[in-house]
Scaffold this active site. Structure first.
Site, PDB file in Angstrom:
ATOM      1  N   CYS A 136       0.836  -1.202   0.000  1.00 45.13           N
ATOM      2  CA  CYS A 136       0.000   0.000   0.000  1.00 45.13           C
ATOM      3  C   CYS A 136       0.870   1.252   0.000  1.00 45.13           C
ATOM      4  CB  CYS A 136      -0.931  -0.009   1.197  1.00 45.13           C
ATOM      5  SG  CYS A 136      -1.930   1.480   1.294  1.00 45.13           S
ATOM      6  N   CYS A 139      -0.429   4.112   2.153  1.00 46.51           N
ATOM      7  CA  CYS A 139      -0.250   3.941   3.604  1.00 46.51           C
ATOM      8  C   CYS A 139       1.206   4.169   3.993  1.00 46.51           C
ATOM      9  CB  CYS A 139      -0.585   2.526   4.056  1.00 46.51           C
ATOM     10  SG  CYS A 139      -1.971   1.803   3.267  1.00 46.51           S
ATOM     11  N   ASP A 140       2.130   3.637   3.210  1.00 49.13           N
ATOM     12  CA  ASP A 140       3.515   3.534   3.665  1.00 49.13           C
ATOM     13  C   ASP A 140       4.522   4.389   2.903  1.00 49.13           C
ATOM     14  OD1 ASP A 140       2.650   1.662   5.532  1.00 49.13           O
ATOM     15  OD2 ASP A 140       2.822   0.029   4.092  1.00 49.13           O
TER      16      ASP A 140
END
Ligand code: NDP
Length: 318
Positions: A136, A139-140
């Site tokens: 992701c 997200c990261d």
């Protein structure tokens, strides 16, 4: 121990599950919804949602799911944390086990379990998951600010994630296993236009390198067999998704990739009283808005099923 009885049980908390909940709750069923392993579903790991009608300026994915939940709860949905671990659809009411211990009997079950990211299946990918390996970018990506990353995949997700990462990191190496990309032309163009994305065609991952965290990726050209090591701190996998339907495989008809089959134009599965909605049954559209639409269908089909069942039972008693 008494077994809890509910009328409508919803499994999953993405757009499909919460939309089913809104409709079932407004129909007076006080549905119970189990959130599953990723409360809010895939939209909680995305950033801007710009294609959901009604939001001219877009909306942030996690916020959207908070709003979905609030709307479902406002009409009486009971949202619970927990994972449905097995089901028994051999009789009726349907039996569902949560977290391997709590047993529930439901008159109608609406499956909205969605899909999860696919992985390559390398030992090194698994070992370094969360230590530089991610599925992701939204997200990261932040953790790799100014660093170099490798991203695998050539579909729309990969193209979108590569573009997203290119704005944060120093350089993105994009591994495409063929000599062309599956992504739509407009998404490909975005990738080609980014000065810091380098596409490695006909290239696959041989190994993710690093002991405690990712230090690089050894890649292999599948035409020449030539291997090379790319120093990188992040490794992103964006190769598609798998429907979360394993617990239903003994009961429901599915296609060969695990998507639940429904009767066209409905959410009905091969088991009366069990309805499938969202990405668990949709390998083609997979959008928040189509998932929400099918969640609505699930609730309406469940409502009709319960009403017919009540008539059937009343007639049998008379
Ligand atoms: P896709 O299935 O479309 O693409 C998966 C990609 O991963 C393919 O390019 C495939 O390569 C590659 N791949 C699969 N397995 C491997 C492997 N083992 N090693 C290397 N590469 C691999 O998945 P997406 O998640 O990209 O998209 C899913 C759906 O969602 C699509 O319909 C897409 O259009 C849609 N979508 C739309 C967006 C938008 O419109 N903004 C954004 C994101 C997704 P190959 O091509 O060789 O098979």
């Amino acid at each position: 121990m008494s077994i809890e009885k509910v009328k409508v049980l919803i499994i999953g908390s993405g757009p499909a599950g919460f939309t089913a909940a809104v409709y079932a709750a407004r129909a007076g069923f006080t549905p119970v919804l189990y959130q599953g392993g990723q409360p809010g579903g895939q939209l909680t790991i995305t950033n801007d949602v710009e294609n959901y009608p009604g939001y001219p300026e877009g909306v942030i994915g996690p916020q959207m799911m908070i709003d979905f939940q609030k709307q479902a709860e406002r009409f009486g949905t009971e949202v619970r944390s927990g994972m449905v671990t097995s089901v028994d659809f051999s009789g009726w009411p349907h039996k569902v086990t949560v977290d391997e211990k709590t047993e529930i009997e439901a008159e109608a079950v609406i499956i909205s379990t969605g899909a999860s990211a696919k992985w390559l299946g390398l030992e090194s990918e698994d070992r370094l998951n969360g230590k530089g390996v991610s599925a992701c970018a939204v997200c990261d990506g932040f953790f790799f600010k100014g660093q170099d990353v490798v991203l695998v995949g050539a579909g729309d997700t990969a193209a979108e994630e590569a573009s997203y990462l290119s704005k944060i990191v120093n350089k993105v190496y994009m591994l495409v296993r063929r000599d062309e990309m599956r992504a739509s032309k407009i998404m490909q163009q975005r990738v080609f236009n980014a000065p810091n994305i380098e596409i490695l065609w006909n290239t696959e991952t041989d190994e993710v390198l690093g002991d405690e965290e990712v230090s690089g990726v050894r890649v292999v050209n599948n035409q020449t067999g030539e291997k090379r090591e790319i120093p990188a701190q992040g490794f992103f996998v964006a190769i598609g998704h798998k429907p979360n339907t394993d617990i239903f495989k003994d009961w429901l008809d599915m296609d060969d990739t695990g998507y639940i089959k429904t009767i066209p134009g409905t959410s009905k599965t091969n088991i009366p009283g069990v309805f499938a909605t969202g990405d668990a049954q949709d390998k083609i559209y997979r959008q928040a808005v189509t998932a929400a639409g099918s969640g609505c269908m699930g609730a309406l089909d469940a409502e009709k099923f319960i009403a017919e069942k009540e008539v059937e039972l009343a007639e049998a008693e008379a």
